[in-house]
Design an enzyme around this catalytic site. Structure first.
Site, PDB file in Angstrom:
ATOM      1  N   ASP A  77      32.099  -1.812  87.500  1.00 15.60           N
ATOM      2  CA  ASP A  77      33.032  -0.689  87.655  1.00 15.60           C
ATOM      3  C   ASP A  77      33.035   0.220  86.429  1.00 15.60           C
ATOM      4  O   ASP A  77      33.148  -0.252  85.288  1.00 15.60           O
ATOM      5  CB  ASP A  77      34.456  -1.224  87.866  1.00 15.60           C
ATOM      6  CG  ASP A  77      34.591  -2.001  89.157  1.00 15.60           C
ATOM      7  OD1 ASP A  77      34.914  -1.390  90.178  1.00 15.60           O
ATOM      8  OD2 ASP A  77      34.370  -3.229  89.125  1.00 15.60           O
ATOM      9  N   ASP A  94      31.531   0.123  79.981  1.00 16.74           N
ATOM     10  CA  ASP A  94      32.350   1.326  79.793  1.00 16.74           C
ATOM     11  C   ASP A  94      33.730   1.070  79.215  1.00 16.74           C
ATOM     12  O   ASP A  94      34.394   1.986  78.737  1.00 16.74           O
ATOM     13  CB  ASP A  94      32.558   2.026  81.149  1.00 16.74           C
ATOM     14  CG  ASP A  94      33.535   1.264  82.030  1.00 16.74           C
ATOM     15  OD1 ASP A  94      33.270   0.077  82.332  1.00 16.74           O
ATOM     16  OD2 ASP A  94      34.572   1.842  82.399  1.00 16.74           O
ATOM     17  N   ASP A 145      27.581  -3.970  83.256  1.00 14.95           N
ATOM     18  CA  ASP A 145      28.916  -3.997  83.832  1.00 14.95           C
ATOM     19  C   ASP A 145      28.843  -3.286  85.187  1.00 14.95           C
ATOM     20  O   ASP A 145      27.875  -2.586  85.489  1.00 14.95           O
ATOM     21  CB  ASP A 145      29.881  -3.303  82.873  1.00 14.95           C
ATOM     22  CG  ASP A 145      31.287  -3.194  83.434  1.00 14.95           C
ATOM     23  OD1 ASP A 145      31.783  -4.188  83.977  1.00 14.95           O
ATOM     24  OD2 ASP A 145      31.880  -2.106  83.321  1.00 14.95           O
TER      25      ASP A 145
END
Length: 246
Positions: free
Chosen positions: A18, A192, A16
């Site tokens: 961001d 996240d 991922d």
């Protein structure tokens, strides 16, 4: 178990963007990419023979801009668009978002600080600047999505996003794993957000490992404290593998 121990040459690495590789910024366009990260990603891509892909809610064009001049395989807009390792573009069918856009823009006009982000086949309403409006944003987006065939609502960190019903990070990962150079490798996915949970479940169902950045409930089998710690671990993994494989 460290990343240096996890990332064998037979792995496929999915990352991922961001909140994972880079710190989350107040606005999507304010993200800063540490320059050493580009070199680490290039080294990892070389080490894994091209089996590194970014899996993000951002469009592919934004990922390319942030990682320039590096150009990796990317699953963008939660898999609604995907560029494979050979540079071919794969696009999912999209559905009209007029009703969702009208609802989101009306709300943003009434409440300064809300940000509407239009993507291909997707529309996101960011409320990071106005967290007290979370319930209002979610209610408005959910109502608009329910009135828009083929669209589902995806909740993330301070964002509600309408996207094609068939798009997910898990599906993007599976599509990559069905083609070279990812096919036959053990998948590792690092993310996240709650939007990454389907990716964790997918790779672990396929015999790989999910790695969660930060706190919060997760199905991932391993955790890393924050993006800075992950960048250090990636650097250490690259250094360890290069030492063993000069």
């Amino acid at each position: 178990m460290t990343l240096a121990e996890i990332l064998y040459p037979s792995c496929a690495l999915f990352l991922d963007f961001d909140g994972t590789m880079v710190d989350i910024a107040p606005q999507p366009n304010a993200v800063e990419v540490p320059q050493p990260l580009l070199g680490v990603l290039q080294d990892l891509n070389d080490y894994l023979q091209g089996a590194v892909a970014i899996i993000s809610g951002r469009p592919i064009a934004q990922i390319d801009e942030f990682l320039h001049p590096l150009k990796l395989a990317v699953g963008g807009v939660h898999g609604a668009e995907r560029r494979d390792a050979d540079g071919r573009l794969h696009l999912l069918n999209t559905h009209p978002l007029d009703h969702v856009e009208e609802a989101a823009c009306t709300l943003a006009a009434e409440h300064p600080g809300l940000l509407v982000e239009a993507k291909r086949g997707s529309l996101a309403l960011h409320y990071r600047q106005r967290p007290e409006l979370e319930d209002l944003c979610l209610l408005a987006m959910q109502k608009a999505v329910e009135e828009s065939p083929g669209i589902t609502l995806l909740r993330g960190k301070m964002v509600a996003e309408a996207k094609p019903g068939g798009a997910s990070k898990g599906r993007a990962i599976e599509d990559f794993l069905g083609e070279a150079p990812f096919a036959g490798r053990t998948p590792v996915f690092i993310g996240d957000d709650v939007t990454d949970e389907v990716g964790f479940s997918t790779v672990q169902r396929l015999g790989g490992m999910g790695i969660k950045i930060g706190d919060g409930h997760s199905v991932a089998w391993r955790r890393v404290a924050d993006p800075r710690t992950l960048r250090r671990e990636l650097e250490a993994a690259v250094a360890a593998r290069m030492t063993r494989n000069p």
